[in-house]
Design an enzyme around this catalytic site. Structure first.
Site, mmCIF file in Angstrom:
data_model
loop_
_atom_site.group_PDB
_atom_site.id
_atom_site.type_symbol
_atom_site.label_atom_id
_atom_site.label_comp_id
_atom_site.label_asym_id
_atom_site.label_seq_id
_atom_site.Cartn_x
_atom_site.Cartn_y
_atom_site.Cartn_z
ATOM 1 N N GLY A 23 1.576 -6.255 7.375
ATOM 2 C CA GLY A 23 0.627 -6.878 6.452
ATOM 3 C C GLY A 23 -0.606 -7.338 7.198
ATOM 4 O O GLY A 23 -0.931 -6.818 8.272
ATOM 5 N N SER A 24 -1.277 -8.335 6.644
ATOM 6 C CA SER A 24 -2.560 -8.748 7.220
ATOM 7 C C SER A 24 -2.355 -9.568 8.500
ATOM 8 O O SER A 24 -1.304 -10.197 8.697
ATOM 9 C CB SER A 24 -3.332 -9.577 6.201
ATOM 10 N N THR A 25 -3.388 -9.592 9.306
ATOM 11 C CA THR A 25 -3.345 -10.377 10.547
ATOM 12 C C THR A 25 -3.219 -11.865 10.215
ATOM 13 O O THR A 25 -2.509 -12.606 10.914
ATOM 14 C CB THR A 25 -4.608 -10.092 11.374
ATOM 15 N N ASN A 65 0.815 -1.238 0.000
ATOM 16 C CA ASN A 65 0.000 0.000 0.000
ATOM 17 C C ASN A 65 0.843 1.280 0.000
ATOM 18 O O ASN A 65 0.443 2.289 -0.588
ATOM 19 C CB ASN A 65 -0.994 -0.007 1.155
ATOM 20 N N GLU A 122 3.168 -5.727 12.467
ATOM 21 C CA GLU A 122 2.241 -4.611 12.281
ATOM 22 C C GLU A 122 1.146 -5.118 11.364
ATOM 23 O O GLU A 122 1.384 -5.308 10.164
ATOM 24 C CB GLU A 122 2.953 -3.431 11.590
ATOM 25 N N CYS A 141 -3.345 1.169 6.800
ATOM 26 C CA CYS A 141 -3.606 0.408 8.024
ATOM 27 C C CYS A 141 -4.332 1.253 9.065
ATOM 28 O O CYS A 141 -5.182 0.765 9.781
ATOM 29 C CB CYS A 141 -2.294 -0.123 8.579
ATOM 30 N N THR A 191 -1.601 -13.299 7.759
ATOM 31 C CA THR A 191 -0.195 -13.638 7.490
ATOM 32 C C THR A 191 0.633 -13.515 8.767
ATOM 33 O O THR A 191 1.526 -14.337 9.015
ATOM 34 C CB THR A 191 0.373 -12.731 6.377
ATOM 35 N N GLU A 198 6.862 -0.038 16.158
ATOM 36 C CA GLU A 198 7.369 0.464 14.874
ATOM 37 C C GLU A 198 7.477 1.980 14.995
ATOM 38 O O GLU A 198 6.623 2.633 15.589
ATOM 39 C CB GLU A 198 6.399 0.091 13.744
HETATM 40 P P1 NAD Z 1 -0.580 -9.719 3.190
HETATM 41 O O1 NAD Z 1 -0.476 -10.205 4.589
HETATM 42 O O2 NAD Z 1 -1.321 -10.554 2.224
HETATM 43 O O3 NAD Z 1 0.876 -9.526 2.556
HETATM 44 C C1 NAD Z 1 1.887 -8.796 3.215
HETATM 45 C C2 NAD Z 1 3.230 -9.408 2.851
HETATM 46 O O4 NAD Z 1 3.256 -10.735 3.375
HETATM 47 C C3 NAD Z 1 3.448 -9.529 1.339
HETATM 48 O O5 NAD Z 1 4.791 -9.295 1.046
HETATM 49 C C4 NAD Z 1 3.080 -10.969 1.074
HETATM 50 O O6 NAD Z 1 3.666 -11.508 -0.085
HETATM 51 C C5 NAD Z 1 3.585 -11.646 2.330
HETATM 52 N N1 NAD Z 1 2.968 -12.950 2.594
HETATM 53 C C6 NAD Z 1 1.727 -13.370 2.229
HETATM 54 N N2 NAD Z 1 1.547 -14.647 2.640
HETATM 55 C C7 NAD Z 1 2.679 -15.019 3.288
HETATM 56 C C8 NAD Z 1 3.093 -16.231 3.937
HETATM 57 N N3 NAD Z 1 2.309 -17.303 3.998
HETATM 58 N N4 NAD Z 1 4.302 -16.227 4.527
HETATM 59 C C9 NAD Z 1 5.105 -15.143 4.493
HETATM 60 N N5 NAD Z 1 4.779 -14.004 3.862
HETATM 61 C C10 NAD Z 1 3.580 -13.931 3.270
HETATM 62 O O7 NAD Z 1 -1.153 -8.255 3.267
HETATM 63 P P2 NAD Z 1 -1.413 -7.278 2.052
HETATM 64 O O8 NAD Z 1 -2.664 -7.681 1.358
HETATM 65 O O9 NAD Z 1 -0.190 -7.134 1.246
HETATM 66 O O10 NAD Z 1 -1.629 -5.887 2.816
HETATM 67 C C11 NAD Z 1 -2.870 -5.547 3.345
HETATM 68 C C12 NAD Z 1 -2.950 -5.855 4.818
HETATM 69 O O11 NAD Z 1 -1.826 -5.285 5.486
HETATM 70 C C13 NAD Z 1 -4.162 -5.253 5.476
HETATM 71 O O12 NAD Z 1 -4.697 -6.196 6.363
HETATM 72 C C14 NAD Z 1 -3.606 -4.061 6.236
HETATM 73 O O13 NAD Z 1 -4.380 -3.688 7.341
HETATM 74 C C15 NAD Z 1 -2.249 -4.512 6.604
HETATM 75 N N6 NAD Z 1 -1.325 -3.374 6.770
HETATM 76 C C16 NAD Z 1 -0.936 -3.057 8.025
HETATM 77 C C17 NAD Z 1 -0.083 -1.975 8.227
HETATM 78 C C18 NAD Z 1 0.384 -1.594 9.620
HETATM 79 O O14 NAD Z 1 1.299 -0.778 9.741
HETATM 80 N N7 NAD Z 1 -0.201 -2.137 10.655
HETATM 81 C C19 NAD Z 1 0.373 -1.226 7.142
HETATM 82 C C20 NAD Z 1 -0.044 -1.590 5.875
HETATM 83 C C21 NAD Z 1 -0.895 -2.694 5.690
#
Ligand code: NAD
Length: 498
Positions: A241-243, A165, A264, A299, A245, A479
């Protein structure tokens, strides 16, 4: 300001190089499977990204480990490390146009905002560079023949896994403190946005960071991310990333050497507006910015507007007016301030959530559908729902799109109860002029970050965020800020009898 024509010409010249950066060299993946990246702006095919493999990961981790053990970066004079990082930030500025273009083409971020992201990324690198020679320990008061102190040491090889994002700033929030502390790093960008991270690793080498200290392996999560998480030579995992993952990484870390992590994850942030808010128009603009900025793919997006009944209708109308004034269009147009979602899959998921909310009984006040359908891109209208039940999916799920849910409240206790009725706890905003109310909110809200607005926010008053630790399923570990830097160090206690 550059024109649409300028950016279209530049975009036409872009050649994507999706090979990993390992030990300062471009290295092709051993995987012959690919992931097709589709343009979110018009649905055309951008490129086929190799999904990556554990062999690619092993090569990058080996390079990072070797460099860490050699100590060329970790044991370099911290002041020199700082100066090299400051030079790296200058190179990011000098290459801003190219880096911003990558992010804009790959995820559909409006180009002016993508340029702003790169200003932010350079700022983050400078901010953490300054910590390189300020990793302080503590000294205990002891008897004369005893010396006791702590020292902060780098963790070793850091695996950073980041989302799409804010491609450059999210990557910088990991690699900048990691590098400043003397670690080596293997960064895995999202498969939706690989190019700026790869170029940043090249610029790091150009700036003088020894090859092998900053490596980038692109690819998909299950191939590259999962292999990094279980690699025995990775000492620390930093994830955004997502909860879902985050949960997988926690399990992987537990099974592979009990690695420490910083997570995060998702959010569902509340924006609470009290009846004494200083200016309803400003609060509406702010609420619109918090949910429609970056098309809601943020996020800390203010997804839940919790507003005092006395001003609720006026505020909803104000937000809807702001939505109507957004300039939805081609991300390469400098006038665009609302682009597509990052992928067709994201668009389908967000539209599906809107349809389900209508079925559940939420009142669709604005938007809810596809925008610019003829473009072939993944545009979704800025959307506002009223009459939302606190337990509805639309009120609880991390939608990650431009969808606002509105709730009314009559007193502060009700506002707190609504705000805290979430499994997430990333951030919250409170509009009030009453100090007592503000103080009570700050203490009662179960979130890592609270913004109090007694006056409209000053857009020029940029401050780098203080470190914060989320609640609940938003993750853990700090962070940003000083505390966020220390996460990339380990604390060693020393006792000397002399
Ligand atoms: P995602 O969890 O799908 O992917 C994030 C990263 O994890 C990517 O690089 C992805 O390739 C990797 N990944 C996916 N599956 C994996 C696995 N099994 N093992 C290891 N790595 C893996 O999330 P997304 O769709 O890229 O981003 C959106 C999500 O991220 C939303 O839920 C959002 O709330 C969250 N987010 C949080 C913050 C924060 O600072 N808290 C910031 C940005 C996004």
């Amino acid at each position: 300001m550059s024109t649409l024509e300028h950016w279209r010409t530049r975009a036409g010249d872009v050649e994507f190089d999706l090979r990993a950066v390992i030990a300062g060299e471009r290295v092709a993946s051993v995987s012959d499977q690919t992931f097709e990246r589709i343009s979110p702006a018009d649905g055309s095919s951008l490129y086929a990204l190799p999904v990556g493999s554990s062999t690619d990961v092993a090569a990058a981790v080996a390079a990072a480990r070797q460099m860490f053990d050699l100590g060329h970066w970790a044991n370099m004079s911290p002041m020199v490390r700082k100066m090299i990082m400051l030079g790296f930030a200058d190179l990011v500025d000098a290459n801003q146009e190219q880096l911003a273009l990558y992010d804009s083409i790959e995820i559909g971020k409006p180009i002016a905002q993508a340029q702003g992201d790169l200003v932010g990324a350079a700022h983050i690198i400078r901010y953490f560079a300054e910590y390189a020679d300020k990793a302080f320990g503590k000294t205990a008061s002891t008897a004369p023949a005893l010396v006791q102190f702590t020292r902060r040491e780098p963790r070793g090889v850091v695996a950073a896994i980041v989302p799409w994002n804010y491609p450059a700033p999210n990557a910088a929030l990991k690699f900048a403190p990691a590098l400043a502390a003397g670690n080596s790093i293997v960064l895995k960008p999202s498969e939706l946005s690989s190019s700026s991270a790869l170029r940043l690793a090249e610029l790091a080498v150009e700036a003088g960071i020894p090859p092998g200290v900053f490596n980038v392996v692109p690819g998909t999560g299950p191939q590259v991310g999962a292999a990094l998480a279980v690699h025995p030579d990775v000492d620390f995992i930093a994830f955004t990333g997502s909860t879902a993952t985050g949960r997988r990484l926690l399990a992987a870390a537990g099974k592979s050497g009990l690695k420490p992590l910083q997570l995060e994850c998702g959010g569902k942030s509340a924006n609470i507006v009290f009846g004494d808010c200083s200016c309803i128009e400003a609060a509406a603009q702010d609420a619109a910015q918090r949910i429609f900025g970056n098309q809601g793919q943020l996020c800390v997006a203010g997804t839940r507007l919790i507003v005092h009944e006395s001003i609720k209708e006026a505020l909803i109308e104000g937000v809807i007016n702001c939505a109507a004034a957004l300039n939805i269009g081609d991300p390469l147009d400098p006038e665009t301030n609302f682009g597509p979602l990052a992928s067709q899959a994201r668009k389908d998921a967000v539209l599906g959530s809107c349809q389900a909310a209508v079925v559940e009984g939420a009142n669709l006040r604005s938007g809810g559908g596809e925008a610019l359908a003829s473009s072939g891109g993944s545009f979704v209208e800025p959307t506002v729902f009223d009459n939302v039940g606190p337990d509805m999916d639309i009120a609880q799920q991390d939608i990650f799109g431009p969808v606002l849910t509105v709730f009314g409240f009559s007193d502060a206790d009700e506002a707190v109860a609504l705000a805290n009725h979430s499994s997430y706890g990333l951030s919250a905003t409170v509009w009030t002029r009453d100090l007592g109310t503000a103080n009570a909110m700050v203490r009662q809200l179960r979130v890592g970050r609270v913004t109090v607005l007694a006056a409209p926010p000053d857009p020029s008053a940029f401050a780098f965020p203080m470190g914060a630790e989320p609640y609940g399923q938003s993750g853990f570990g700090v962070e940003s800020g000083t505390d966020g830097f220390e996460v990339y160090t380990r604390l060693k206690a020393v006792e000397m009898h002399v």
